[in-house]
Design a protein around this motif. Structure first.
Motif, short mmCIF file in Angstrom:
data_model
loop_
_atom_site.label_atom_id
_atom_site.label_comp_id
_atom_site.label_asym_id
_atom_site.label_seq_id
_atom_site.Cartn_x
_atom_site.Cartn_y
_atom_site.Cartn_z
N MET A 1 0.85 -1.18 0.00
CA MET A 1 0.00 0.00 0.00
C MET A 1 0.90 1.24 0.00
O MET A 1 1.85 1.31 0.77
CB MET A 1 -0.91 -0.03 1.23
CG MET A 1 -1.88 1.12 1.26
SD MET A 1 -3.04 1.07 2.63
CE MET A 1 -4.05 -0.33 2.19
N PRO A 2 0.56 2.22 -0.81
CA PRO A 2 1.37 3.44 -0.86
C PRO A 2 1.40 4.17 0.49
O PRO A 2 0.41 4.17 1.23
CB PRO A 2 0.66 4.31 -1.90
CG PRO A 2 -0.24 3.40 -2.65
CD PRO A 2 -0.54 2.24 -1.77
N ILE A 3 2.52 4.75 0.81
CA ILE A 3 2.72 5.42 2.09
C ILE A 3 1.76 6.60 2.28
O ILE A 3 1.30 6.87 3.38
CB ILE A 3 4.20 5.84 2.28
CG1 ILE A 3 4.46 6.30 3.73
CG2 ILE A 3 4.56 6.96 1.33
CD1 ILE A 3 4.49 5.19 4.70
N GLN A 4 1.44 7.30 1.17
CA GLN A 4 0.52 8.44 1.28
C GLN A 4 -0.88 7.98 1.72
O GLN A 4 -1.54 8.65 2.52
CB GLN A 4 0.40 9.18 -0.07
CG GLN A 4 1.65 9.85 -0.52
CD GLN A 4 2.54 8.91 -1.36
OE1 GLN A 4 2.29 7.72 -1.49
NE2 GLN A 4 3.62 9.48 -1.90
N LEU A 5 -1.29 6.83 1.20
CA LEU A 5 -2.60 6.30 1.58
C LEU A 5 -2.59 5.83 3.04
O LEU A 5 -3.58 6.03 3.77
CB LEU A 5 -2.98 5.14 0.66
CG LEU A 5 -4.43 4.68 0.67
CD1 LEU A 5 -5.37 5.85 0.39
CD2 LEU A 5 -4.64 3.58 -0.34
N MET A 6 -1.49 5.25 3.49
CA MET A 6 -1.37 4.83 4.89
C MET A 6 -1.43 6.04 5.83
O MET A 6 -2.10 6.00 6.87
CB MET A 6 -0.05 4.08 5.11
CG MET A 6 -0.02 2.70 4.49
SD MET A 6 -1.18 1.59 5.26
CE MET A 6 -0.40 1.34 6.82
N ILE A 7 -0.76 7.11 5.45
CA ILE A 7 -0.79 8.33 6.26
C ILE A 7 -2.21 8.89 6.31
O ILE A 7 -2.70 9.29 7.38
CB ILE A 7 0.22 9.37 5.72
CG1 ILE A 7 1.65 8.89 5.95
CG2 ILE A 7 -0.01 10.73 6.38
CD1 ILE A 7 2.70 9.73 5.27
N LEU B 1 -6.99 2.71 11.82
CA LEU B 1 -5.65 2.68 12.38
C LEU B 1 -5.00 1.30 12.25
O LEU B 1 -3.78 1.18 12.22
CB LEU B 1 -5.67 3.10 13.85
CG LEU B 1 -5.96 4.58 14.11
CD1 LEU B 1 -6.10 4.84 15.60
CD2 LEU B 1 -4.88 5.46 13.51
N LEU B 2 -5.82 0.26 12.15
CA LEU B 2 -5.29 -1.11 12.07
C LEU B 2 -5.00 -1.59 10.64
O LEU B 2 -4.47 -2.67 10.45
CB LEU B 2 -6.25 -2.08 12.75
CG LEU B 2 -6.39 -1.92 14.27
CD1 LEU B 2 -7.42 -2.88 14.82
CD2 LEU B 2 -5.05 -2.11 14.96
N ILE B 3 -5.37 -0.79 9.66
CA ILE B 3 -5.09 -1.17 8.26
C ILE B 3 -3.59 -1.19 8.03
O ILE B 3 -2.87 -0.26 8.39
CB ILE B 3 -5.77 -0.20 7.27
CG1 ILE B 3 -7.29 -0.35 7.34
CG2 ILE B 3 -5.27 -0.42 5.86
CD1 ILE B 3 -8.04 0.62 6.48
N ARG B 4 -3.12 -2.25 7.43
CA ARG B 4 -1.67 -2.39 7.14
C ARG B 4 -1.43 -2.34 5.66
O ARG B 4 -2.00 -2.82 4.84
CB ARG B 4 -1.13 -3.69 7.71
CG ARG B 4 -1.19 -3.65 9.20
CD ARG B 4 -0.33 -4.76 9.76
NE ARG B 4 -0.45 -4.77 11.19
CZ ARG B 4 0.45 -4.26 12.01
NH1 ARG B 4 1.52 -3.70 11.54
NH2 ARG B 4 0.27 -4.29 13.29
#
Length: 128
Positions: free
Chosen positions: A1-7, A125-128
């Motif tokens: 998953m892209p870091i921007q989407l995780m943020i 918050l738990l999405i990896r």
């Protein structure tokens, strides 16, 4: 998953948790120091006709309560989209606080909404 989407998911999760906490804080700030009393719905009317704010909308209940033998008529702080005049005469439990101009109806709606928003925040918050 892209870091921007995780943020984005992390920030959105934190925002949801803060909103859930604020909803609970507002509810308990409203009912702190209040007394639970039985009331009777007299009518359902437009909030803008009785609210000092010019942009107020929706409908509110006008409720009759008895405090220390004195009859009072106060509005609830509800904001219904549609007229609920069919509820006229129905008994409701309300939180009465002498310092407040409106009554809070006893319900678990705020707590359930805060639970759903908080669960969505934790899930994000738990999405990896």
């Amino acid at each position: 998953m892209p870091i921007q989407l995780m943020i984005f998911y992390r920030v959105l999760g934190v925002v949801f948790l803060v909103l859930a906490a604020l909803a609970l804080w507002e509810k308990y700030r409203t009912v702190r120091g209040a007394v639970l009393l039985p009331g009777r719905i007299l009518e359902c009317r437009k909030a803008r006709s009785t609210s000092p704010r010019s942009g107020a909308g929706g409908y509110r209940y006008l409720v009759e309560i008895y405090v220390n033998g004195e009859r009072l008529e106060r509005e609830t702080n509800d904001s219904f989209w549609f007229d609920h005049s069919t509820q006229k005469g129905k008994s409701v439990q309300v939180w009465y606080n002498p310092a407040s101009d409106v009554l809070e109806r006893k319900s678990v709606g705020t707590e359930l909404l805060a639970l759903v928003i908080g669960a969505a925040g934790v899930a994000l918050l738990l999405i990896r």
